[in-house]
Write a protein that holds these residues in place. Sequence first.
Motif, PDB file in Angstrom:
ATOM      1  N   TRP A  36       0.816  -1.226  -0.396  1.00  0.00           N
ATOM      2  CA  TRP A  36      -0.100  -0.235   0.047  1.00  0.00           C
ATOM      3  C   TRP A  36       0.981   1.356  -0.045  1.00  0.00           C
ATOM      4  N   TYR A  37       0.857   2.168  -1.031  1.00  0.00           N
ATOM      5  CA  TYR A  37       1.206   3.198  -0.487  1.00  0.00           C
ATOM      6  C   TYR A  37      -0.387   4.702  -0.471  1.00  0.00           C
ATOM      7  N   ARG A  38       0.868   5.898  -0.293  1.00  0.00           N
ATOM      8  CA  ARG A  38      -0.845   7.023  -0.116  1.00  0.00           C
ATOM      9  C   ARG A  38      -0.088   8.132  -0.640  1.00  0.00           C
ATOM     10  N   GLN A  39      -0.932   9.223  -1.510  1.00  0.00           N
ATOM     11  CA  GLN A  39      -0.275  10.739  -1.989  1.00  0.00           C
ATOM     12  C   GLN A  39      -1.527  11.407  -0.956  1.00  0.00           C
ATOM     13  N   ALA A  40      -0.565  11.982  -0.606  1.00  0.00           N
ATOM     14  CA  ALA A  40      -1.562  13.688   0.370  1.00  0.00           C
ATOM     15  C   ALA A  40      -1.694  14.487  -0.969  1.00  0.00           C
ATOM     16  N   PRO A  41      -2.083  15.653  -0.463  1.00  0.00           N
ATOM     17  CA  PRO A  41      -2.337  16.363  -1.654  1.00  0.00           C
ATOM     18  C   PRO A  41      -0.975  17.398  -1.263  1.00  0.00           C
ATOM     19  N   GLY A  42      -0.333  17.245  -2.853  1.00  0.00           N
ATOM     20  CA  GLY A  42       0.615  18.445  -2.622  1.00  0.00           C
ATOM     21  C   GLY A  42       2.008  17.679  -2.241  1.00  0.00           C
ATOM     22  N   LYS A  43       2.046  16.163  -2.273  1.00  0.00           N
ATOM     23  CA  LYS A  43       3.223  15.647  -1.463  1.00  0.00           C
ATOM     24  C   LYS A  43       3.022  14.440  -1.970  1.00  0.00           C
ATOM     25  N   GLU A  44       4.593  13.475  -2.513  1.00  0.00           N
ATOM     26  CA  GLU A  44       4.546  12.830  -3.352  1.00  0.00           C
ATOM     27  C   GLU A  44       4.236  11.419  -2.960  1.00  0.00           C
ATOM     28  N   ARG A  45       3.553   9.969  -3.680  1.00  0.00           N
ATOM     29  CA  ARG A  45       3.265   9.116  -3.025  1.00  0.00           C
ATOM     30  C   ARG A  45       4.210   8.526  -2.169  1.00  0.00           C
ATOM     31  N   GLU A  46       4.360   7.595  -1.165  1.00  0.00           N
ATOM     32  CA  GLU A  46       5.123   7.210  -0.080  1.00  0.00           C
ATOM     33  C   GLU A  46       4.475   5.810  -0.203  1.00  0.00           C
ATOM     34  N   LEU A  47       5.614   4.810   0.390  1.00  0.00           N
ATOM     35  CA  LEU A  47       4.957   3.926   0.667  1.00  0.00           C
ATOM     36  C   LEU A  47       4.580   3.536   1.995  1.00  0.00           C
ATOM     37  N   VAL A  48       3.062   3.148   2.411  1.00  0.00           N
ATOM     38  CA  VAL A  48       3.171   2.579   3.932  1.00  0.00           C
ATOM     39  C   VAL A  48       3.284   1.396   3.929  1.00  0.00           C
ATOM     40  N   ALA A  49       3.119   0.329   3.784  1.00  0.00           N
ATOM     41  CA  ALA A  49       3.711  -1.076   3.669  1.00  0.00           C
ATOM     42  C   ALA A  49       3.442  -2.050   2.597  1.00  0.00           C
ATOM     43  N   ALA A  50       4.085  -3.024   2.811  1.00  0.00           N
ATOM     44  CA  ALA A  50       4.894  -3.784   2.244  1.00  0.00           C
ATOM     45  C   ALA A  50       4.433  -5.539   2.457  1.00  0.00           C
ATOM     46  N   ILE A  51       4.549  -6.303   1.690  1.00  0.00           N
ATOM     47  CA  ILE A  51       4.262  -7.787   2.418  1.00  0.00           C
ATOM     48  C   ILE A  51       4.638  -8.685   1.766  1.00  0.00           C
ATOM     49  N   LEU A  85      -6.296   6.051  13.971  1.00  0.00           N
ATOM     50  CA  LEU A  85      -5.882   6.827  12.958  1.00  0.00           C
ATOM     51  C   LEU A  85      -5.306   8.200  13.263  1.00  0.00           C
ATOM     52  N   LYS A  86      -5.141   9.679  12.701  1.00  0.00           N
ATOM     53  CA  LYS A  86      -4.530  10.813  12.406  1.00  0.00           C
ATOM     54  C   LYS A  86      -4.893  11.231  11.921  1.00  0.00           C
ATOM     55  N   PRO A  87      -4.968  12.874  11.886  1.00  0.00           N
ATOM     56  CA  PRO A  87      -5.506  13.434  10.608  1.00  0.00           C
ATOM     57  C   PRO A  87      -3.670  13.483   9.325  1.00  0.00           C
ATOM     58  N   GLU A  88      -2.647  13.418  10.120  1.00  0.00           N
ATOM     59  CA  GLU A  88      -1.995  13.176   9.286  1.00  0.00           C
ATOM     60  C   GLU A  88      -1.364  11.745   8.080  1.00  0.00           C
ATOM     61  N   ASP A  89      -2.955  11.143   8.530  1.00  0.00           N
ATOM     62  CA  ASP A  89      -2.824  10.000   7.560  1.00  0.00           C
ATOM     63  C   ASP A  89      -3.923  10.193   6.338  1.00  0.00           C
ATOM     64  N   THR A  90      -4.657  11.097   6.726  1.00  0.00           N
ATOM     65  CA  THR A  90      -5.202  11.211   5.648  1.00  0.00           C
ATOM     66  C   THR A  90      -5.361  11.802   4.074  1.00  0.00           C
ATOM     67  N   ALA A  91      -5.047  10.926   3.179  1.00  0.00           N
ATOM     68  CA  ALA A  91      -4.492  10.797   1.434  1.00  0.00           C
ATOM     69  C   ALA A  91      -5.106   9.775   1.057  1.00  0.00           C
ATOM     70  N   VAL A  92      -5.045   9.501  -0.310  1.00  0.00           N
ATOM     71  CA  VAL A  92      -5.136   9.126  -0.890  1.00  0.00           C
ATOM     72  C   VAL A  92      -4.509   7.627  -1.180  1.00  0.00           C
ATOM     73  N   TYR A  93      -4.657   6.783  -1.124  1.00  0.00           N
ATOM     74  CA  TYR A  93      -4.377   4.812  -0.717  1.00  0.00           C
ATOM     75  C   TYR A  93      -4.532   4.067  -1.917  1.00  0.00           C
ATOM     76  N   TYR A  94      -3.625   3.501  -2.195  1.00  0.00           N
ATOM     77  CA  TYR A  94      -3.013   2.673  -3.659  1.00  0.00           C
ATOM     78  C   TYR A  94      -2.469   1.673  -3.079  1.00  0.00           C
ATOM     79  N   CYS A  95      -3.307   0.440  -3.720  1.00  0.00           N
ATOM     80  CA  CYS A  95      -2.481  -0.302  -3.969  1.00  0.00           C
ATOM     81  C   CYS A  95      -1.634  -1.131  -5.255  1.00  0.00           C
ATOM     82  N   ASN A  96      -0.472  -2.054  -4.422  1.00  0.00           N
ATOM     83  CA  ASN A  96       0.442  -2.344  -5.357  1.00  0.00           C
ATOM     84  C   ASN A  96       0.798  -3.290  -5.027  1.00  0.00           C
TER      85      ASN A  96
END
Length: 121
Positions: A36-51, A85-96
């Motif tokens: 899973w990756y996530r991308q918040a407004p104005g930020k780059e997509r980042e890795l959240v977790a992988a398996i 969950l925290k407000p800073e977790d707000t983002a679009v989450y993408y499956c990879n």
Amino acid sequence: QVQLVESGGGLVQPGGSLRLSCAASGSIFSIYAMGWYRQAPGKERELVAAITSDGSTNYADPVKGRFTISRDNAKKTVYLQMNSLKPEDTAVYYCNVRAKRYTWSNIDTYWGQGTQVTVSS
């Protein structure tokens, strides 16, 4: 083609929980890493977790201890349980997903369409 269908996003209050799911379908010979990756407004997509295919996991520091990634190989599905969950977790989450479509093909990377997670009171 390989299709990834995500579900489980939504609006939740701080401290709440959500569970994301991502199901892979189509011509798939073998699935390797899922994540899973996530991308918040104005930020780059980042890795959240992988398996990996053998169950080894990797988490970004901001989510360690709060998020849990898991997979069901029979269902070709990856999950992300998100707690505290925290407000800073707000983002679009993408499956990879890293997968081979056929025995002879390369391992390619596939992305879901994204699901919005909003943490707000």
